[in-house]
Write a protein that holds these residues in place. Structure first.
Motif, PDB file in Angstrom:
ATOM      1  N   LEU A   1      -5.387  -1.271  -6.455  1.00  0.00           N
ATOM      2  CA  LEU A   1      -5.551  -2.585  -6.232  1.00  0.00           C
ATOM      3  C   LEU A   1      -6.286  -3.875  -6.675  1.00  0.00           C
ATOM      4  CD1 LEU A   1      -5.555  -2.045  -2.075  1.00  0.00           C
ATOM      5  CD2 LEU A   1      -3.269  -3.085  -3.658  1.00  0.00           C
TER       6      LEU A   1
ATOM      7  N   ARG B   1      -2.849  -6.164   0.472  1.00  0.00           N
ATOM      8  CA  ARG B   1      -2.039  -4.613   0.088  1.00  0.00           C
ATOM      9  C   ARG B   1      -0.946  -4.368   1.560  1.00  0.00           C
ATOM     10  NH1 ARG B   1      -6.738  -0.913   1.123  1.00  0.00           N
ATOM     11  NH2 ARG B   1      -7.896  -2.434  -0.155  1.00  0.00           N
TER      12      ARG B   1
ATOM     13  N   GLU C   1       0.640  -1.096  -0.192  1.00  0.00           N
ATOM     14  CA  GLU C   1      -0.239  -0.109   0.428  1.00  0.00           C
ATOM     15  C   GLU C   1       0.796   1.165  -0.517  1.00  0.00           C
ATOM     16  OE1 GLU C   1      -4.435   0.617   1.617  1.00  0.00           O
ATOM     17  OE2 GLU C   1      -3.190   0.170   3.093  1.00  0.00           O
TER      18      GLU C   1
END
Length: 533
Positions: free
Chosen positions: A126, A135, A101
């Protein structure tokens, strides 16, 4: 969008230019495939687009390169970040954060985008790349293919007008590669993004490409439509080779096109050539192998036998446990359960030097095993560490890739030459089991043919070879047996034709056109020759 005008480029100390008087114009919303032999200059050509060549690499650049009307020589590469997104061959080398992330958000942070925009784009990316479950994962704990998807995603979040990708699908399984290419095609069609992509696995990209730029070597660069360029290019995907063999006109660029032309060829073919699976002595036996990384189970109770004179292909989606299994078999990686025996000995209970005499392993990034200044030094160190006679490694290298200058630095070798050197280093210890993890990354069709020859040499000496790979065309050409893994377990194990031919995901192009019994163009050529007798 991209203009190269009379571009010539030399690396310092090289007698000949890598690019010579190149003129190229690429418009907005084009998807362009850059093709050519390993070492021909594809990465150099890509590097000129955002000024990494020559601002970062050094060397001398004549001519002009412009992106959206801005000359790359007038600004440093960082000032093209909003225009040009770049994904290199080694994703891990480009990461600057610790988690997925964070990496997806990093480029947007540098461009000063509002937090709500950043959050939305991270979520969109994503989902686009199918990595939402990753993530919060650490980047260094991901498989090579997962890292590659994150690298692509970190560029997509900045919404550049130009995407430059160097081997973007080389570590991806077939399904993931199709997803990524479909995403890129959607960006081209819906947003007008210009995509410039170098890729050796041309069979994946050609159906999406608007143009092909061929880096011919010797500085020459030629471009044109895919159908025009592939007619005579020395590097071509299997479906084009099949079309050339069958005399199809026009040459097919997709499986669908080829099927429409294939009825006559099917009628001309006799029985497919037999593919007997050799049954040599058992060299390695593993039972109930388990590998865990913290709470994550990478390999779940796998049983595997390896036989002399055979090639086993290990396949499966990214993160399915292939690399973890190879390291566990070799003895250097963790193994929390199960047994491995090579000649009655467990490699995991021996020193690393002793384990190498039982099982040799070439990792995904083969150059990780090279640390000295010359090829000669690497070979001498391999002989000393293995207790082999002086000259053993060099003799092996000359058999695998003859003519390499012993004074050259290993990092200056082509991908194929570097792979041959690492393989020779491992073979100096004389293991009868050889494990290769993604050995075809960065190799063109000619280099893969040479690698297939190396593997046949090894099996001809009575060794067992395991190739973990996503390259279905290479597996079709070299493997006797295929094992498919999913979530750490073996879900399929059988002869190559049986496992590949009937699989929508893993079937090679020839099988998709002619049926499950036909795997390679060479199979078809052999059958036609038999019919003609």
């Amino acid at each position: 969008m991209i203009e190269l005008r009379q571009v010539t480029f030399w690396y310092h100390g090289q007698p000949e230019p890598v690019l010579s008087d190149v003129n190229l114009s690429i418009g907005e919303g084009e998807l362009v495939l850059v093709a050519g032999r390993t070492g021909a200059g594809k990465s150099t050509l890509l590097g000129t687009v955002n000024g990494l060549v020559p601002h970062f690499t050094g060397g001398h650049l004549d001519g002009a390169v412009a992106v959206a009307g801005v000359l790359t020589r007038s600004r440093p590469p960082r000032e093209f970040a909003h225009l040009v997104g770049v994904v290199g061959q080694d994703p891990l080398a480009g990461f600057v954060t610790d988690t997925v992330e964070e990496e997806l958000a990093y480029g947007m942070e540098q461009l000063g985008l509002p937090p709500q925009v950043m959050r939305r784009r991270v979520e969109e990316t994503l989902d686009l790349l199918g990595i939402a479950d990753l993530r919060r994962r650490a980047l260094r704990g991901l498989s090579g293919g997962q890292q590659q998807r994150v690298a692509i995603g970190s560029v997509l979040t900045t919404h550049p007008r130009v995407l430059v990708l160097d081997e973007p699908t080389s570590a991806l399984d077939p399904t993931a590669a199709e997803d990524v290419l479909a995403t890129l095609a959607r960006l081209v069609q819906d947003l007008g993004t210009t995509v410039l992509m170098a890729e050796h696995r041309m069979e994946r990209v050609v159906p999406f490409a608007d143009r092909v730029v061929y880096v011919a070597g010797g500085g020459r660069v030629v471009d044109g439509s895919p159908s025009a360029m592939l007619r005579d290019m020395p590097v071509a995907p299997p479906i084009v080779e099949l079309g050339r063999l069958a005399g199809w006109e026009p040459l097919p660029l997709s499986v669908r096109d080829a099927r429409r032309l294939a009825a006559g060829l099917r009628a001309d073919l006799g029985a497919p050539p037999p593919r007997p699976v050799p049954t040599g002595e058992t060299l390695l036996t593993s039972s109930d192998v388990v590998v865990r990384y913290g709470a994550t189970v990478a390999v779940r109770g796998v049983d595997l036998d390896l036989h002399a004179g055979t090639v086993l292909a290990l396949m499966g989606r990214n993160g399915s446990g292939k690399s973890s299994l190879l390291w566990a078999l070799q003895g250097s990686g963790p193994r929390q359960g199960g047994t491995v025996r090579v000649g009655g000995v467990d490699p995991g209970q021996r020193s690393s030097a002793q384990a190498r005499t039982l099982v040799g392993l070439v990792p995904q990034t083969a150059s990780d095993l090279l640390y000295l200044e010359t090829v000669a030094d690497e070979c001498a160190a391999a002989d000393a560490e293995s207790g082999a006679a002086t000259g053993t490694c060099r003799t092996l290298l000359d058999r695998l890739a003859p003519g390499i200058d012993p004074a050259r630095h290993p990092r200056d070798l082509s991908e194929g030459q570097r792979l041959a050197l690492v393989l020779a280093v491992q073979l100096a210890a004389a293991p009868r089991v050889v494990l290769l993890d993604e050995p075809t990354r960065g190799l063109d069709y000619t280099a893969k043919h040479a690698l297939a020859g190396m593997i046949r040499t090894l099996t001809g000496e009575g060794r067992a070879v395991v190739v973990a790979t996503h390259d279905v065309e290479f597996v079709a050409a070299v493997a006797d047996r295929v094992v498919v893994m999913a979530e750490g377990e073996v879900v399929s194990d059988g002869p190559t034709a049986e496992v590949l031919g009937g699989s929508p995901a893993f079937a090679p192009q020839v099988a998709k056109v002619l049926g499950a019994d036909w795997l390679t163009v060479e199979d078809v050529r052999t059958a036609l020759a038999e019919v003609a007798r």
